[in-house]
Design an enzyme around this catalytic site. Structure first.
Site, PDB file in Angstrom:
ATOM      1  N   HIS A  30       0.842  -1.200   0.000  1.00 47.56           N
ATOM      2  CA  HIS A  30       0.000   0.000   0.000  1.00 47.56           C
ATOM      3  C   HIS A  30       0.872   1.243   0.000  1.00 47.56           C
ATOM      4  CE1 HIS A  30       0.640   0.820   4.384  1.00 47.56           C
ATOM      5  NE2 HIS A  30       0.709  -0.497   4.469  1.00 47.56           N
ATOM      6  N   ASP A  82      -0.701   4.227   0.767  1.00 44.46           N
ATOM      7  CA  ASP A  82      -1.302   5.165   1.717  1.00 44.46           C
ATOM      8  C   ASP A  82      -0.604   5.057   3.067  1.00 44.46           C
ATOM      9  OD1 ASP A  82      -2.563   2.589   2.014  1.00 44.46           O
ATOM     10  OD2 ASP A  82      -4.083   3.518   3.300  1.00 44.46           O
ATOM     11  N   ASP A 118       6.590   1.728   6.645  1.00 46.10           N
ATOM     12  CA  ASP A 118       5.243   1.170   6.444  1.00 46.10           C
ATOM     13  C   ASP A 118       4.503   1.913   5.336  1.00 46.10           C
ATOM     14  OD1 ASP A 118       2.918  -0.282   6.800  1.00 46.10           O
ATOM     15  OD2 ASP A 118       2.300   0.798   8.598  1.00 46.10           O
ATOM     16  N   GLU A 136      -5.190   0.781   2.711  1.00 50.75           N
ATOM     17  CA  GLU A 136      -4.858  -0.217   3.719  1.00 50.75           C
ATOM     18  C   GLU A 136      -4.905   0.365   5.122  1.00 50.75           C
ATOM     19  OE1 GLU A 136      -2.639  -2.955   6.310  1.00 50.75           O
ATOM     20  OE2 GLU A 136      -2.252  -0.843   5.951  1.00 50.75           O
ATOM     21  N   GLU A 137      -4.481   1.619   5.254  1.00 46.76           N
ATOM     22  CA  GLU A 137      -4.461   2.250   6.575  1.00 46.76           C
ATOM     23  C   GLU A 137      -5.826   2.803   6.970  1.00 46.76           C
ATOM     24  OE1 GLU A 137      -2.132   1.784   8.420  1.00 46.76           O
ATOM     25  OE2 GLU A 137      -0.173   1.881   7.439  1.00 46.76           O
ATOM     26  N   GLU A 167       4.681  -5.835   4.344  1.00 46.15           N
ATOM     27  CA  GLU A 167       4.531  -5.127   5.619  1.00 46.15           C
ATOM     28  C   GLU A 167       5.832  -5.219   6.432  1.00 46.15           C
ATOM     29  OE1 GLU A 167       2.235  -3.286   6.844  1.00 46.15           O
ATOM     30  OE2 GLU A 167       0.565  -3.616   5.461  1.00 46.15           O
ATOM     31  N   HIS A 171       4.332   4.347  12.136  1.00 46.87           N
ATOM     32  CA  HIS A 171       3.245   5.132  12.741  1.00 46.87           C
ATOM     33  C   HIS A 171       3.751   6.084  13.830  1.00 46.87           C
ATOM     34  CE1 HIS A 171      -0.310   2.371  11.390  1.00 46.87           C
ATOM     35  NE2 HIS A 171       0.656   2.423  10.485  1.00 46.87           N
TER      36      HIS A 171
END
Length: 384
Positions: free
Chosen positions: A75, A77, A106, A140-141, A169, A354
């Site tokens: 992903h 995003d 990520d 995805e997020e 991931e 994150h």
């Protein structure tokens, strides 16, 4: 070495696109240009607006027309940058051997590594056998409604088959080579509303206080574990996340009381079985209640086999570490892909994902690229 054989420039270019879900901000165009230059046939699939939701950009790219189709899923995003950064969160700066920015770990860095691995493979000439594809989503997020799950349906409608899939991931807790994910626990959110009858606190016999029943229901589901774990999974967990009454008065018994909880369940359970278990306990307490269940994914396992073996061999050859085959952590888009083909997850180190100052070691970008290249060479080797 071709330009795209170095993962760092592409990782930086992707990081510099602030693609916070559902915004794309040009990230897919950057990736599409790189893949097209390598010879991939790229298809952009915009979803969401057809169902009254924000537009989500997705990309499916394929090189080759024969089996096996080795797919890389990921992903572009990212989560919002938040505060506390010491560098530009979308700058892609390299400082002290690390590339910084939201998505570095990520998982824009992982995407760049896979593209670089393909570029290196192609330096020897056309694909030796089979096909390589990428399934990249921008959802995805977020709620994961208009991303991988719908692109897989789109592929199935067109007769497109995936034979193997690696999800990029950031699976490594500490250092590159720690861990490969071969499954994930299921995740369920429950919202419990216990109903009563309002009354004066001085006359509780004239009211029906829902709070003691709510507490009894929560005690019933938390007093003992759901299980002790299984061969490949840790024990299932249940965490109460909120208890709400919303009663500002000290002399009034409320009409209702609410609670929320999250359950992460292993392969000993299905979501339907867990919901039935909850209702049995709540019914045993008695009284009126409402239970709303949201399941983001059931548990799944890809048993150790050719894909995880190839990944393990490549990881050990590059890092000297034998990775743990794990099912720990939260959910990922692998929960959708497992219905279509064997899937495993392996990417960068996830310590900073994150967080403020998210980053990936440049050396790890090189190591992951080499790992992916080794896996491609083994899995796409011509049959003897």
């Amino acid at each position: 070495m071709s330009f795209f054989a170095d993962p760092l420039p592409l990782a930086q270019a992707l990081i510099r696109r602030p693609s916070v879900t559902p915004a794309d901000s040009g990230a897919m165009a950057v990736l599409e240009q790189a893949l097209a230059s390598l010879g991939f046939t790229c298809t952009r699939i915009a979803l969401g607006e057809d169902r009254g939701r924000p537009r989500i950009e997705n990309l499916y790219a394929r090189m080759g027309a024969t089996a096996p189709n080795f797919c890389f899923a990921g992903h572009t995003d990212v989560v919002p940058e938040g505060g506390g950064w010491t560098v530009d969160p979308f700058g892609g700066q390299v400082i002290d051997g690390h590339v910084y920015g939201r998505g570095a770990a990520d998982m824009k860095g992982g995407i760049a590594c896979f593209v670089a691995a393909v570029a290196r493979l192609l330096e020897d000439g056309p694909l030796p056998a089979g096909s390589i594809s990428l399934l990249i989503t921008g959802d995805e997020e977020g709620r994961s409604l208009d991303g991988t799950v719908r692109v897989l349906d789109w592929l199935a409608e067109r007769g497109e088959k995936l034979d193997l899939c690696v999800v990029g991931e950031p699976t490594n807790p500490r250092v590159l080579g720690d861990m490969i994910k071969i499954g994930r626990r299921g995740s369920m959110n429950g919202r419990l509303r216990v109903l009563g009858a309002q009354g004066h606190a001085a006359y509780p016999h004239l009211a029906d206080n829902p709070i003691p029943r709510l507490l009894a229901m929560l005690t019933a589901i938390t007093s003992e574990p759901l299980d002790q774990g299984s061969a490949h999974f840790q024990a299932s967990t249940l965490a109460v996340t909120t208890i709400d009454v919303g009663n500002p008065a000290t002399n009034v018994i409320p009409t209702e009381a609410r609670a929320g909880f999250n359950i992460r369940f292993n392969d000993l359970h299905t979501s339907q079985g867990v919901e039935a278990w909850l209702r049995r306990h709540f019914d045993a307490v008695g009284g009126a209640y409402e239970l709303n269940i949201e399941v983001s994914g059931d548990s799944f396992l890809t048993p150790p086999g050719p894909l995880s073996d190839a990944l393990s061999r490549a990881v050990e050859a590059v890092t000297g570490r034998r990775p743990e085959l794990s099912t720990s952590g939260g959910t990922s888009d692998a929960r959708f892909i497992k219905n279509f083909c064997p899937v495993a997850e392996f990417g960068l180190v996830g310590q900073s994902m994150h967080k403020a100052d998210e980053r990936a070691a440049v050396a790890d970008l090189e190591g992951l690229t080499e790992i992916y290249e080794r896996v491609l060479r083994e899995m796409l080797a011509p049959a003897c």
